[in-house]
Design a protein around this motif. Structure first.
Motif, short mmCIF file in Angstrom:
data_model
loop_
_atom_site.label_atom_id
_atom_site.label_comp_id
_atom_site.label_asym_id
_atom_site.label_seq_id
_atom_site.Cartn_x
_atom_site.Cartn_y
_atom_site.Cartn_z
N ASN A 39 1.07 -1.48 0.44
CA ASN A 39 -0.42 0.48 0.15
C ASN A 39 0.84 1.14 0.23
OD1 ASN A 39 0.92 0.44 2.75
ND2 ASN A 39 -1.36 -1.40 3.18
N LYS A 40 0.33 2.49 -0.21
CA LYS A 40 1.06 4.05 0.16
C LYS A 40 1.66 3.77 1.23
CE LYS A 40 -2.17 6.46 -2.28
NZ LYS A 40 -3.55 7.08 -3.07
N ASP A 41 1.67 3.47 2.60
CA ASP A 41 2.28 3.65 3.45
C ASP A 41 3.42 2.88 3.70
OD1 ASP A 41 0.23 5.32 4.63
OD2 ASP A 41 -0.71 3.50 5.68
N VAL A 43 5.60 2.02 0.35
CA VAL A 43 6.11 2.98 0.32
C VAL A 43 6.34 3.66 0.48
CG1 VAL A 43 5.90 4.46 -2.87
CG2 VAL A 43 4.29 2.17 -2.11
N ILE A 44 5.90 4.46 1.56
CA ILE A 44 6.42 5.46 1.94
C ILE A 44 7.57 5.30 2.96
CG2 ILE A 44 6.19 7.54 3.93
CD1 ILE A 44 3.04 8.06 2.42
#
Length: 93
Positions: A39-41, A43-44
């Motif tokens: 998810n985006k988290d 990736v960060i």
């Protein structure tokens, strides 16, 4: 209603994971690391962990031209420093 449960992972856990993955390879693409994110988290967290490893000079990042693939490589000097540190610790014992 169904509740969504997010899996939390720390930057330190991701740093350890990246060192394990990248330790077995000469180089890898940033896109390959991001591709495995859930998810985006994730990736960060992956990006922040990678920035920390680059700051510590354990890995280097290189891009030939604008919009080219970003290549991540293990820093050869970091490998030599780690080997020298291991030898020094072994002889001190």
């Amino acid at each position: 209603p169904k509740a969504k449960i997010k899996e939390a992972i720390s930057i330190q856990e991701k740093i350890n994971h990246l060192q394990t993955i990248l330790g077995r390879q000469i180089e890898t693409k940033l896109s390959d690391l991001i591709k495995s994110a859930k998810n985006k988290d994730d990736v960060i967290i992956t990006f922040l962990a990678l920035l920390e490893l680059i700051k510590q000079q354990i890995f280097t990042a290189h891009q030939e031209a604008l919009f080219d693939e970003v290549l991540i490589k293990r820093n050869a000097e970091a490998d030599i420093d780690a080997e020298n540190h291991a030898v020094t610790n072994a002889t001190a014992s």
